[in-house]
Design an enzyme around this catalytic site. Structure first.
Site, PDB file in Angstrom:
ATOM      1  N   LEU A 373     -42.069  76.657  30.928  1.00  0.00           N
ATOM      2  CA  LEU A 373     -43.228  75.288  32.134  1.00  0.00           C
ATOM      3  C   LEU A 373     -42.979  74.449  31.665  1.00  0.00           C
ATOM      4  O   LEU A 373     -43.475  73.497  33.188  1.00  0.00           O
ATOM      5  CB  LEU A 373     -44.056  76.353  30.850  1.00  0.00           C
ATOM      6  CG  LEU A 373     -45.817  75.279  31.830  1.00  0.00           C
ATOM      7  CD1 LEU A 373     -45.652  77.126  33.041  1.00  0.00           C
ATOM      8  CD2 LEU A 373     -46.972  76.347  30.803  1.00  0.00           C
ATOM      9  N   ARG A 377     -44.339  71.490  35.014  1.00  0.00           N
ATOM     10  CA  ARG A 377     -45.607  70.186  34.651  1.00  0.00           C
ATOM     11  C   ARG A 377     -44.705  69.104  34.462  1.00  0.00           C
ATOM     12  O   ARG A 377     -45.437  67.719  35.368  1.00  0.00           O
ATOM     13  CB  ARG A 377     -45.470  70.421  33.244  1.00  0.00           C
ATOM     14  CG  ARG A 377     -46.482  71.501  33.029  1.00  0.00           C
ATOM     15  CD  ARG A 377     -47.020  71.976  31.504  1.00  0.00           C
ATOM     16  NE  ARG A 377     -48.304  72.852  31.440  1.00  0.00           N
ATOM     17  CZ  ARG A 377     -48.291  73.276  30.410  1.00  0.00           C
ATOM     18  NH1 ARG A 377     -48.037  72.881  28.836  1.00  0.00           N
ATOM     19  NH2 ARG A 377     -49.372  74.541  30.161  1.00  0.00           N
ATOM     20  N   VAL A 499     -53.257  74.223  39.258  1.00  0.00           N
ATOM     21  CA  VAL A 499     -52.052  74.921  38.529  1.00  0.00           C
ATOM     22  C   VAL A 499     -51.217  74.200  37.205  1.00  0.00           C
ATOM     23  O   VAL A 499     -50.993  72.888  37.065  1.00  0.00           O
ATOM     24  CB  VAL A 499     -50.766  74.935  39.674  1.00  0.00           C
ATOM     25  CG1 VAL A 499     -52.229  75.704  40.890  1.00  0.00           C
ATOM     26  CG2 VAL A 499     -50.407  73.695  40.549  1.00  0.00           C
ATOM     27  N   GLU A 500     -50.174  74.730  36.961  1.00  0.00           N
ATOM     28  CA  GLU A 500     -49.699  74.736  35.653  1.00  0.00           C
ATOM     29  C   GLU A 500     -50.634  74.409  34.830  1.00  0.00           C
ATOM     30  O   GLU A 500     -49.886  72.897  33.943  1.00  0.00           O
ATOM     31  CB  GLU A 500     -47.982  73.797  36.180  1.00  0.00           C
ATOM     32  CG  GLU A 500     -47.575  74.445  37.108  1.00  0.00           C
ATOM     33  CD  GLU A 500     -46.746  74.894  36.746  1.00  0.00           C
ATOM     34  OE1 GLU A 500     -46.364  75.675  35.880  1.00  0.00           O
ATOM     35  OE2 GLU A 500     -45.385  76.029  37.835  1.00  0.00           O
ATOM     36  N   GLY A 501     -51.137  74.856  34.141  1.00  0.00           N
ATOM     37  CA  GLY A 501     -52.363  74.541  33.133  1.00  0.00           C
ATOM     38  C   GLY A 501     -53.183  73.497  34.078  1.00  0.00           C
ATOM     39  O   GLY A 501     -53.122  72.287  34.478  1.00  0.00           O
TER      40      GLY A 501
END
Length: 809
Positions: A373, A377, A499-501
């Site tokens: 991930l 990030r 997005v991405e957390g």
């Protein structure tokens, strides 16, 4: 009384310099012996002091005694109180590497580590790629055409991206990929993103979390040999499906399920595989994808693989034309045209070798996701955010210089100047943050905590920066059309935030929750010791970690209080006369942060996980220490140019103020007010030492982006530039060049007006000045050309009523 004073002094010195328990004990013994020889105290007093010394020091230094008196009872209490760590939590803790954040957690950061890090650079091949294919690709992009008319990149742009390896930045060369550095990856996405957010997202997704990254890291030889060359050539368009209607931030609760069974595949019967049912949404590139990466929870009820029935989260590759797969229609994310939509699967059967990494990686999906991930990030999203900041610095600064009200450039008004300072300062901070983390990635590290910090900080700063840009442009930014280069960036903000957390989750749960366990010098060791199935070894490990931890806390109490009194002026740090103060303040805040982190863990215990406001403030403090570190490193990497110092000072002073306010918020909201007040006194014994950047400093920062210069060149480096008067952003540069070229003429006209030689001001004075021979014919033409360029730069788009009519069947 003298002995008490000596005792306290030695304790303070030992704590400040973090001497070991044994070394501190020997110092105390030497001091006591000296006191015995020179004080003249009677024998009974000396004997009493030695008895007290022995009663305290011997149990602490003699391990068997210490274990039984202290460590074992505390260990048993902790074992009862400490909750078990789930497999998902453990995999998240094990994922990635500890990096610079561990130094910030230490209370005594080792700046030699930071200074030894290399400067992020591009190879000749990478620079040629950016100057050649990326530049050409950017020239092909018309964002209004993409987002309002075609709702997609042009076929020519798609093919160009495939042919030139834009989707293979991370694929090794042996499979036909470009295999560029993380820094190059960031530079590519940033440049494309400065031209079109939709194009930036389209390029970044295949190069971040998805089949390409997962296959490169975990794929079997057969999977790599087949899929990676096809991905590199653009034959396969990948997407990765994680989020679903019932599993967003809590991805571990996904209902998507696979069952190990026998089935038919590719004309063969009795194939051992997985039967899948899934429903995913918000999947970028799904509408055009030919290869799906799917995350699901795998079960093995017939024990065909092992005795375990619940095998956990697993990742697999599925071709989009597989029977049972449904590629849904498109989502329309915030008026952007990158391909995004749902994918669903009903009774989809795939062979077991479709699992990414093969059977060995069954059930390891969460670990794989956490490890991979970082690219999204740390690289892709921060690159897009930084692009927005750099565009703001270059073009909002230019717009504020050419746009006049009350016969004055609006950038000279203090209200606008305040917004410009924020834009320039935040652009510098974002660029520094993304550059530093790329060094870690290119060094083979996967700094999971730093990646989360960079993602949420850059996206939040992007939000603030674009809002300021919108304020400065006013109606010019609100009216959408082919000439508006800011409106789509404004609409892109929630995409980056989400997005991405999602930022709320990342800030309040991931950064400190994961960071405290991974980066704290002793906390994870204590947790592992408590959960050790071998109790005898667990007690020994706990004893070592616990007493080191206690010394760590005492040290940070002493150091924080001393730094609060002395303002850390006596701390030895790197830096020159301009930057040393900021390094010293970073040490001061690191010590205070380490102390507060331990206090919060001690007071709140396991409930800290649910006290998200406090953990969020701890995350903010840690994040701003990282931003400040990155800015200092960035300044030095760029050559320590004195003219850039105002930007560094702005970022450092902004960071220190943010850290201070986060800490103030923590101590104010601790559930035990006395402890909060005591912490406040220790960390800030005199007053609140930090303030927001001053108006004077803000004025200097704003002026760096109101006209071209080397500082602005460095600040805006890496984005797409144009001076084409017919281009949305190029017309701003074109107008600025002409405005600056005629600056002396404007001054001549202002002077003539003040002297009473002219009755008119502004452009109304041009004909009069020419008629009175104050300016020449050539100068008049120059002024009129500049005026035409200004009008072209500030104009907004107009549409006929017919443009809004929607034909209905």
């Amino acid at each position: 009384m003298m002995w008490i004073g000596i005792f306290i002094f030695i304790i303070l010195v030992s704590a400040y310099f973090r001497l070991s328990l044994l070394a501190s004990s020997l110092l105390l013994a030497a001091a006591l012996l000296g006191y015995q020889m020179h004080s003249g105290a009677d024998a009974s007093q000396i004997a009493l002091l030695w008895i007290i010394y022995a009663a305290i020091i011997i149990p602490l230094n003699f391990k068997p005694v210490r274990l039984n008196l202290f460590s074992r009872p505390i260990y048993k209490v902790m074992k009862k109180l400490m909750p078990t760590i789930s497999q998902t939590e453990q995999e998240a803790l094990d994922a990635g590497d500890v990096w610079w954040e561990a130094e910030l957690f230490s209370g005594k950061p080792d700046f030699e580590f930071l200074q030894k890090l290399p400067k992020p650079t591009l190879t000749e091949e990478e620079q040629a790629f950016i100057d050649g294919p990326v530049e050409e690709f950017c020239k092909m992009l018309d964002d209004w055409q993409i987002t309002h008319i075609d709702y997609d990149l042009s076929p020519e742009a798609w093919q160009f991206a495939k042919d030139n390896g834009f989707f293979s930045l991370i694929i090794p060369k042996q499979y036909g990929g470009l295999d560029y550095s993380a820094y190059c990856h960031s530079q590519v996405v940033m440049k494309i993103g400065s031209r079109s957010g939709s194009a930036g997202v389209t390029v970044m997704v295949p190069n971040s979390l998805g089949p390409g990254k997962l296959l490169t890291t975990y794929g079997t030889k057969e999977q790599k040999d087949y899929y990676l060359p096809r991905l590199a050539k653009g034959i396969e368009i990948p997407c990765f499906a994680l989020t679903g209607p019932d599993a967003g931030s809590d991805a571990g609760a996904m209902p998507d399920a696979g069952v190990v069974c026998y089935g038919s595949y590719d004309g063969k019967d009795d194939v051992l595989g997985i039967r899948l049912n899934f429903s995913k949404r918000y999947i970028t590139l799904a509408p055009v994808a030919t290869l799906l990466g799917i995350a699901f929870r795998l079960s093995d009820p017939d024990h065909l693989l092992s005795d375990e029935e619940d095998r956990g989260i697993t990742l697999a590759l599925i071709k989009s034309d597989t029977e049972g797969v449904e590629i849904g229609q498109r989502h329309f994310p915030a008026n952007h045209a990158f391909m995004n939509g749902p994918v669903r699967g009903k009774d989809v059967f795939i062979p077991l070798d479709a699992v990414i990494g093969g059977v060995d990686y069954v059930g390891k999906g969460w670990m794989m996701l956490m490890e991979c991930l970082g690219d999204g990030r740390a690289i892709s999203l921060p690159a897009l955010g930084t692009a927005a900041g750099k565009m703001g610095a270059k073009y909002t600064g230019a717009y504020a210089r050419i746009r006049q009200q009350f016969h004055t450039p609006i950038g000279y008004f203090e209200g606008v100047e305040e917004a410009l300072a924020e834009i320039a300062g935040q652009a510098y901070a974002m660029d520094a943050a993304r550059s530093l983390v790329s060094v870690a990635l290119d060094g083979g590290k996967v700094p999971s905590v730093i990646s989360a910090i960079v993602k949420y900080q850059v996206m939040e700063r992007m939000r603030d920066t674009i809002n300021h840009e919108m304020d400065v442009h006013g109606g010019h930014a609100i009216c959408m059309g082919p000439h508006n280069y800011l409106g789509r960036a404004y609409q892109l903000i929630p995409v980056g935030i989400t997005v991405e957390g999602a930022n709320i989750l990342t800030r309040t749960m991931i950064v400190f929750g994961q960071g405290a366990m991974r980066s704290h010098p002793f906390l994870l060791k204590e947790v592992k010791a408590v959960h050790n199935e071998d109790e005898k070894q667990g007690v020994k490990d706990f004893d070592n970690a616990f007493f080191a931890h206690m010394g760590f806390i005492i040290s940070n109490v002493v150091r924080s209080f001393w730094f609060g009194l002395s303002f850390a002026k006596f701390v030895s740090t790197p830096g020159d006369s301009d930057t040393r103060r900021y390094y010293q303040q970073l040490v001061k805040m690191s010590s205070a942060f380490a102390l507060l982190a331990d206090i919060c863990v001690g007071v709140l215990g396991g409930s800290l996980k649910r006290r998200e406001k406090i953990s969020g403030r701890l995350a903010d403090a840690l994040a701003n220490m990282y931003i400040m570190s990155a800015a200092l490193k960035h300044y030095e990497n760029q050559g320590s140019h004195k003219e850039d110092l105002v930007l560094l000072k702005w970022v450092c002073e902004d960071s220190l103020y943010n850290i201070q306010m986060s800490m103030k918020g923590i101590v104010k909201n601790l559930p035990v007010p006395f402890i909060g007040a005591l912490c406040n006194f220790i960390i800030f014994p005199l007053t609140k030492p930090y303030q927001r950047p001053s108006d004077k400093l803000g004025h200097k920062v704003a002026r760096t982006i109101l006209s071209p210069g080397e500082t602005l060149d460095r600040l805006s480096a890496g984005i797409f530039n144009s001076d084409d008067k017919n281009d949305a952003s190029g017309r701003i540069t074109h107008a600025l060049n002409l405005v600056l070229k005629t600056d002396e003429l404007q001054r001549k006209l202002r002077d003539a007006y003040k002297q009473g030689k002219l009755e008119n001001r502004g452009r109304d004075a041009y004909p009069e000045a020419k008629e009175k021979n104050i300016i020449t014919e050539v100068e008049y033409d120059q002024l009129m050309e500049a005026e035409a360029a200004i009008q072209n730069a500030i104009k907004v788009d107009e549409f006929s009523f017919s443009d809004w009519k929607v034909e209905t069947p």
